[in-house]
Design a protein around this motif. Structure first.
Motif, PDB file in Angstrom:
ATOM      1  N   ARG A 174     -62.923 -31.232-123.808  1.00 27.32           N
ATOM      2  CA  ARG A 174     -63.039 -32.496-124.577  1.00 27.32           C
ATOM      3  C   ARG A 174     -62.749 -31.753-126.323  1.00 27.32           C
ATOM      4  NH1 ARG A 174     -67.516 -35.269-121.410  1.00 27.32           N
ATOM      5  NH2 ARG A 174     -66.216 -37.118-119.897  1.00 27.32           N
ATOM      6  N   SER A 196     -63.513 -41.001-121.981  1.00 23.90           N
ATOM      7  CA  SER A 196     -65.067 -40.319-122.970  1.00 23.90           C
ATOM      8  C   SER A 196     -65.381 -41.390-121.771  1.00 23.90           C
ATOM      9  CB  SER A 196     -64.049 -41.149-124.164  1.00 23.90           C
ATOM     10  OG  SER A 196     -65.092 -40.996-125.282  1.00 23.90           O
ATOM     11  N   LEU A 248     -63.472 -35.484-129.297  1.00 26.95           N
ATOM     12  CA  LEU A 248     -62.480 -36.783-128.749  1.00 26.95           C
ATOM     13  C   LEU A 248     -62.043 -37.992-128.811  1.00 26.95           C
ATOM     14  CD1 LEU A 248     -61.795 -36.158-124.493  1.00 26.95           C
ATOM     15  CD2 LEU A 248     -62.110 -38.640-125.835  1.00 26.95           C
ATOM     16  N   THR A 254     -61.755 -33.026-116.380  1.00 28.99           N
ATOM     17  CA  THR A 254     -62.745 -32.958-116.571  1.00 28.99           C
ATOM     18  C   THR A 254     -63.423 -31.380-115.884  1.00 28.99           C
ATOM     19  OG1 THR A 254     -64.227 -34.402-114.871  1.00 28.99           O
ATOM     20  CG2 THR A 254     -63.811 -34.649-117.214  1.00 28.99           C
ATOM     21  N   MET A 259     -67.849 -34.594-127.079  1.00 25.08           N
ATOM     22  CA  MET A 259     -67.665 -36.316-126.745  1.00 25.08           C
ATOM     23  C   MET A 259     -66.745 -37.395-128.050  1.00 25.08           C
ATOM     24  SD  MET A 259     -69.462 -37.803-124.006  1.00 25.08           S
ATOM     25  CE  MET A 259     -71.201 -37.906-123.806  1.00 25.08           C
ATOM     26  N   THR A 265     -66.620 -28.542-119.233  1.00 24.74           N
ATOM     27  CA  THR A 265     -66.146 -29.950-119.706  1.00 24.74           C
ATOM     28  C   THR A 265     -65.825 -30.060-121.220  1.00 24.74           C
ATOM     29  OG1 THR A 265     -66.679 -30.731-117.742  1.00 24.74           O
ATOM     30  CG2 THR A 265     -66.406 -32.520-119.630  1.00 24.74           C
ATOM     31  N   ASN A 266     -66.923 -29.618-121.705  1.00 25.00           N
ATOM     32  CA  ASN A 266     -67.156 -29.701-123.172  1.00 25.00           C
ATOM     33  C   ASN A 266     -65.621 -29.492-123.704  1.00 25.00           C
ATOM     34  OD1 ASN A 266     -69.271 -31.535-123.184  1.00 25.00           O
ATOM     35  ND2 ASN A 266     -70.712 -29.483-123.764  1.00 25.00           N
ATOM     36  N   THR A 313     -58.195 -31.395-125.474  1.00 25.69           N
ATOM     37  CA  THR A 313     -57.687 -32.385-126.202  1.00 25.69           C
ATOM     38  C   THR A 313     -56.903 -32.207-127.721  1.00 25.69           C
ATOM     39  OG1 THR A 313     -59.479 -34.126-125.712  1.00 25.69           O
ATOM     40  CG2 THR A 313     -58.371 -35.118-127.234  1.00 25.69           C
TER      41      THR A 313
END
Ligand SMILES: NC(=O)c1ccc[n+]([C@@H]2O[C@H](COP(=O)([O-])OP(=O)(O)OC[C@H]3O[C@@H](n4cnc5c(N)ncnc54)[C@H](OP(=O)(O)O)[C@@H]3O)[C@@H](O)[C@H]2O)c1
Length: 306
Positions: free
Chosen positions: A97, A120, A158, A75, A155, A93-94, A101
């Motif tokens: 993710r 998550s 992910l 993150t 999220m 961070t988004n 990912t």
């Protein structure tokens, strides 16, 4: 197993690596910032510098490491200032993710990696209706506040990408257990008030328990979602005064909803007023997970008491 931990120097990564090694795994730990190699080595793992947003670099690193498993704990939250827009604070961070990912999953596929576990989040995501505590099967909030839409979508991405690839997404509660936890300074300075009646429910998890659940999930978990939270989802009106007391701070101030809306915006008010907590029944049942700190009531004093 040979385990590739992306984000080995973070709050959870640094607790996880020693526990993996203790359980007989060999760990390759990725970091991004200068000085990370020494930290990863100090944890007992083989260091690799990696930007998860560089898909080619991710592919090369994973193919070279030849892991049996990947754990995605990256993150970008260190030093982030939280303002009215959660999406602005969580932007980097988004991307980790979503793009991060996807890059790790693609590399895992190419390298024939069999196990994939990713970080998550559980709190503030479940639909704000019905009972106070939600399982993994309960619906997510279909209409998060505008300032948190991208964060919620990242999220969801992910969760879906990982589980549909046969992996495990761990929906952790709010982490605590380190001296620099995000809530420590604001609560010490009385900058984090109880909003309205403080009825919104939060789920927490001590970092050591979160790491232990992650090791178990890697070894025993089936593809899907697991809430990794403690036994006592609780309203802000209960956990916040207890946190202040554990820190030796004055009790939190109280502000009415309308004032909080004006100053902090809808997202903050949603967390304080409408949010739901998460149940850890599935993780305990399927993983045999036993918590060292079953409730923040013991965990906060253990983490912060002198
Ligand atoms: N569930 C939760 O409540 C939750 C979840 C996450 C974080 N937090 C909190 O947020 C605070 C900061 O978290 P943190 O200490 O874990 O720091 P962080 O800045 O979120 O970093 C986490 C890990 O991701 C790595 N990373 C960052 N950007 C990357 C990139 N572009 N590519 C690859 N790796 C990257 C970091 O490497 P470097 O160290 O080399 O930068 C580190 O290993 C802590 O207080 C933590 O408890 C809470």
């Amino acid at each position: 197993m040979r385990v590739f931990v992306a984000g080995a120097t973070g709050a959870i990564g640094a607790r996880l690596v020693p526990q993996l090694i203790e359980h007989g795994h060999e760990v390759i730990g990725s970091f991004r910032s200068a000085g990370g190699a020494e930290r990863v080595q100090g944890l007992g793992a083989e260091p690799v510098q990696l930007d998860l947003l560089d898909a080619r670099g991710v592919r090369q690193a994973v193919l070279a490491a030849k892991p049996d498993a990947i754990v995605h704990q990256a993150t970008a939250l260190a030093g982030v200032r939280f303002g009215r827009s959660l999406d602005r604070s969580f932007g980097p961070t988004n991307r980790l993710r979503t793009q991060g990912t996807d890059a790790l999953l693609a590399a895992a596929r190419e390298a024939g990696v069999q196990r994939f576990v990713a970080q998550s989040f559980a709190s503030y995501r479940y639909a704000r209706e019905g009972g106070p505590v939600k399982t993994e099967d309960d619906p997510l909030d279909p209409d998060p506040p505008a300032m948190a839409r991208e964060t919620n979508a990242a999220m969801r991405h992910l969760d879906q990408a990982v589980t549909s690839a046969g992996g495990i997404a761990l929906r952790y509660g709010g982490f605590y257990g380190a001296a620099n936890d995000g809530l420590v300074q604001p609560v010490r300075k009385r900058q984090f008030p109880v909003i309205g009646a403080g009825g919104g429910i939060s789920s927490f998890i001590h970092l050591d328990d979160a790491a232990a659940a992650t090791v178990l999930a890697l070894d025993l978990g089936g593809a899907g979602l697991y809430n990794i939270v403690d036994d006592e989802p609780a309203p802000m009106s209960e956990w916040l005064p207890a946190l202040a007391a554990a820190l030796g701070a004055k009790p939190p101030r109280h502000v009415p909803l309308w004032l909080a809306l004006l100053i902090a915006g809808k997202g903050m008010v949603m967390m304080a007023d409408g949010s739901r907590g998460a149940s850890n029944e599935k993780a305990k049942r399927e993983l045999g997970w036993k918590l060292r700190y079953p409730s923040w009531r013991q965990g906060f004093p253990a983490a912060y008491g002198s």
